[in-house]
Design a protein around this motif. Sequence first.
Motif, PDB file in Angstrom:
ATOM      1  N   LYS A   7       0.844  -1.187   0.000  1.00 49.73           N
ATOM      2  CA  LYS A   7       0.000   0.000   0.000  1.00 49.73           C
ATOM      3  C   LYS A   7       0.880   1.237   0.000  1.00 49.73           C
ATOM      4  CE  LYS A   7      -3.690   2.229   2.616  1.00 49.73           C
ATOM      5  NZ  LYS A   7      -4.562   2.115   3.809  1.00 49.73           N
ATOM      6  N   LEU A   8       0.592   2.171  -0.905  1.00 49.99           N
ATOM      7  CA  LEU A   8       1.302   3.445  -0.952  1.00 49.99           C
ATOM      8  C   LEU A   8       0.710   4.354   0.118  1.00 49.99           C
ATOM      9  CD1 LEU A   8       3.496   5.062  -2.458  1.00 49.99           C
ATOM     10  CD2 LEU A   8       1.691   5.918  -3.967  1.00 49.99           C
ATOM     11  N   ILE A   9       1.523   4.728   1.115  1.00 48.76           N
ATOM     12  CA  ILE A   9       1.007   5.524   2.229  1.00 48.76           C
ATOM     13  C   ILE A   9       1.513   6.960   2.214  1.00 48.76           C
ATOM     14  CG2 ILE A   9       0.632   3.562   3.757  1.00 48.76           C
ATOM     15  CD1 ILE A   9       3.280   4.341   5.144  1.00 48.76           C
ATOM     16  N   THR A  22      10.678   3.212  -8.912  1.00 44.85           N
ATOM     17  CA  THR A  22      10.455   1.961  -8.189  1.00 44.85           C
ATOM     18  C   THR A  22       8.988   1.842  -7.784  1.00 44.85           C
ATOM     19  OG1 THR A  22      12.715   1.981  -7.365  1.00 44.85           O
ATOM     20  CG2 THR A  22      11.157   0.581  -6.206  1.00 44.85           C
ATOM     21  N   VAL A  23       8.417   2.929  -7.277  1.00 47.21           N
ATOM     22  CA  VAL A  23       6.997   2.926  -6.898  1.00 47.21           C
ATOM     23  C   VAL A  23       6.132   2.653  -8.122  1.00 47.21           C
ATOM     24  CG1 VAL A  23       5.106   4.380  -6.070  1.00 47.21           C
ATOM     25  CG2 VAL A  23       7.287   4.386  -4.861  1.00 47.21           C
ATOM     26  N   LEU A  28       2.064   1.163  -8.334  1.00 45.26           N
ATOM     27  CA  LEU A  28       1.373   2.122  -7.475  1.00 45.26           C
ATOM     28  C   LEU A  28       1.397   3.510  -8.108  1.00 45.26           C
ATOM     29  CD1 LEU A  28       2.969   0.909  -4.158  1.00 45.26           C
ATOM     30  CD2 LEU A  28       0.587   0.605  -4.823  1.00 45.26           C
ATOM     31  N   SER A  29       0.253   4.200  -8.065  1.00 46.79           N
ATOM     32  CA  SER A  29       0.212   5.539  -8.634  1.00 46.79           C
ATOM     33  C   SER A  29      -0.462   6.553  -7.713  1.00 46.79           C
ATOM     34  CB  SER A  29      -0.495   5.526  -9.985  1.00 46.79           C
ATOM     35  OG  SER A  29      -1.802   5.021  -9.851  1.00 46.79           O
ATOM     36  N   LYS A  30      -1.390   6.106  -6.867  1.00 48.33           N
ATOM     37  CA  LYS A  30      -2.114   7.021  -5.989  1.00 48.33           C
ATOM     38  C   LYS A  30      -1.906   6.621  -4.530  1.00 48.33           C
ATOM     39  CE  LYS A  30      -5.813   8.036  -9.230  1.00 48.33           C
ATOM     40  NZ  LYS A  30      -7.256   8.064  -9.437  1.00 48.33           N
ATOM     41  N   VAL A  31      -1.882   7.606  -3.655  1.00 49.38           N
ATOM     42  CA  VAL A  31      -1.770   7.349  -2.225  1.00 49.38           C
ATOM     43  C   VAL A  31      -3.011   6.570  -1.781  1.00 49.38           C
ATOM     44  CG1 VAL A  31      -1.634   8.390   0.058  1.00 49.38           C
ATOM     45  CG2 VAL A  31      -0.372   9.398  -1.832  1.00 49.38           C
ATOM     46  N   GLY A  32      -2.801   5.501  -1.024  1.00 47.72           N
ATOM     47  CA  GLY A  32      -3.896   4.659  -0.559  1.00 47.72           C
ATOM     48  C   GLY A  32      -4.152   3.457  -1.442  1.00 47.72           C
ATOM     49  N   ILE A  47      10.653  -3.124  -2.350  1.00 49.93           N
ATOM     50  CA  ILE A  47       9.994  -2.621  -1.143  1.00 49.93           C
ATOM     51  C   ILE A  47      11.028  -2.002  -0.206  1.00 49.93           C
ATOM     52  CG2 ILE A  47       8.768  -3.318   0.952  1.00 49.93           C
ATOM     53  CD1 ILE A  47       7.341  -5.437  -0.827  1.00 49.93           C
ATOM     54  N   GLU A  48      12.172  -2.636  -0.070  1.00 48.80           N
ATOM     55  CA  GLU A  48      13.229  -2.132   0.813  1.00 48.80           C
ATOM     56  C   GLU A  48      13.716  -0.757   0.367  1.00 48.80           C
ATOM     57  OE1 GLU A  48      15.710  -1.965   3.999  1.00 48.80           O
ATOM     58  OE2 GLU A  48      14.169  -3.469   3.632  1.00 48.80           O
ATOM     59  N   ARG A  49      13.759  -0.522  -0.934  1.00 47.30           N
ATOM     60  CA  ARG A  49      14.230   0.750  -1.470  1.00 47.30           C
ATOM     61  C   ARG A  49      13.264   1.901  -1.179  1.00 47.30           C
ATOM     62  NH1 ARG A  49      18.217   2.216  -5.228  1.00 47.30           N
ATOM     63  NH2 ARG A  49      18.863   0.050  -5.340  1.00 47.30           N
ATOM     64  N   VAL A  50      11.978   1.597  -1.091  1.00 50.71           N
ATOM     65  CA  VAL A  50      10.972   2.648  -0.846  1.00 50.71           C
ATOM     66  C   VAL A  50      10.168   2.370   0.426  1.00 50.71           C
ATOM     67  CG1 VAL A  50      10.781   3.354  -3.265  1.00 50.71           C
ATOM     68  CG2 VAL A  50       9.332   1.508  -2.400  1.00 50.71           C
ATOM     69  N   LYS A  51      10.809   1.782   1.414  1.00 50.72           N
ATOM     70  CA  LYS A  51      10.100   1.370   2.633  1.00 50.72           C
ATOM     71  C   LYS A  51       9.489   2.541   3.393  1.00 50.72           C
ATOM     72  CE  LYS A  51      14.414   1.087   5.158  1.00 50.72           C
ATOM     73  NZ  LYS A  51      15.406   0.152   5.683  1.00 50.72           N
ATOM     74  N   HIS A  52       9.983   3.756   3.185  1.00 49.89           N
ATOM     75  CA  HIS A  52       9.430   4.928   3.855  1.00 49.89           C
ATOM     76  C   HIS A  52       8.167   5.442   3.152  1.00 49.89           C
ATOM     77  CE1 HIS A  52      12.107   6.329   0.715  1.00 49.89           C
ATOM     78  NE2 HIS A  52      11.483   7.491   0.731  1.00 49.89           N
ATOM     79  N   LEU A  53       7.868   4.919   1.984  1.00 50.93           N
ATOM     80  CA  LEU A  53       6.690   5.360   1.225  1.00 50.93           C
ATOM     81  C   LEU A  53       5.568   4.338   1.199  1.00 50.93           C
ATOM     82  CD1 LEU A  53       8.519   6.802  -1.937  1.00 50.93           C
ATOM     83  CD2 LEU A  53       7.644   8.094   0.016  1.00 50.93           C
ATOM     84  N   VAL A  54       5.873   3.079   1.508  1.00 50.90           N
ATOM     85  CA  VAL A  54       4.895   2.010   1.390  1.00 50.90           C
ATOM     86  C   VAL A  54       4.713   1.272   2.714  1.00 50.90           C
ATOM     87  CG1 VAL A  54       5.325   1.646  -1.070  1.00 50.90           C
ATOM     88  CG2 VAL A  54       6.573   0.291   0.601  1.00 50.90           C
ATOM     89  N   GLU A  55       3.597   0.554   2.775  1.00 51.38           N
ATOM     90  CA  GLU A  55       3.278  -0.299   3.923  1.00 51.38           C
ATOM     91  C   GLU A  55       3.030  -1.697   3.375  1.00 51.38           C
ATOM     92  OE1 GLU A  55      -0.787  -0.100   5.868  1.00 51.38           O
ATOM     93  OE2 GLU A  55       0.464   0.950   7.333  1.00 51.38           O
ATOM     94  N   VAL A  56       3.552  -2.712   4.052  1.00 52.59           N
ATOM     95  CA  VAL A  56       3.438  -4.080   3.571  1.00 52.59           C
ATOM     96  C   VAL A  56       2.502  -4.872   4.480  1.00 52.59           C
ATOM     97  CG1 VAL A  56       4.695  -6.211   3.094  1.00 52.59           C
ATOM     98  CG2 VAL A  56       5.748  -4.002   2.600  1.00 52.59           C
ATOM     99  N   VAL A  57       1.576  -5.586   3.852  1.00 52.07           N
ATOM    100  CA  VAL A  57       0.674  -6.478   4.580  1.00 52.07           C
ATOM    101  C   VAL A  57       0.830  -7.854   3.967  1.00 52.07           C
ATOM    102  CG1 VAL A  57      -1.712  -6.933   5.206  1.00 52.07           C
ATOM    103  CG2 VAL A  57      -0.929  -4.574   4.946  1.00 52.07           C
ATOM    104  N   GLU A  58       1.318  -8.811   4.737  1.00 53.49           N
ATOM    105  CA  GLU A  58       1.502 -10.178   4.235  1.00 53.49           C
ATOM    106  C   GLU A  58       0.136 -10.821   4.016  1.00 53.49           C
ATOM    107  OE1 GLU A  58       4.765 -11.783   4.364  1.00 53.49           O
ATOM    108  OE2 GLU A  58       5.752  -9.964   5.031  1.00 53.49           O
ATOM    109  N   ALA A  59      -0.040 -11.439   2.857  1.00 55.00           N
ATOM    110  CA  ALA A  59      -1.333 -12.063   2.545  1.00 55.00           C
ATOM    111  C   ALA A  59      -1.255 -13.564   2.719  1.00 55.00           C
ATOM    112  CB  ALA A  59      -1.729 -11.739   1.122  1.00 55.00           C
TER     113      ALA A  59
END
Length: 59
Positions: A7-9, A22-23, A28-32, A47-59
């Motif tokens: 999720k782009l946060i 990378t995003v 991903l294009s929009k926040v949320g 994900i590691e490269r942009v970890k400050h911009l995204v949130e990860v939820v394991e499915a």
Amino acid sequence: MANVNIKLIKSVIGSLPKQRKTVEALGLSKVGQVVEKPDNAQIRGMIERVKHLVEVVEA
């Protein structure tokens, strides 16, 4: 194989061009926005490269 939800946060405004690309490559294009990707080393590296911009939820 397991999947991971990303999720782009935070907006990419003000981030480095490499991070913006990378995003975009993650789909991903929009926040949320949430995308589901396979859980592999390439995606984890992105994900590691942009970890400050995204949130990860394991499915």
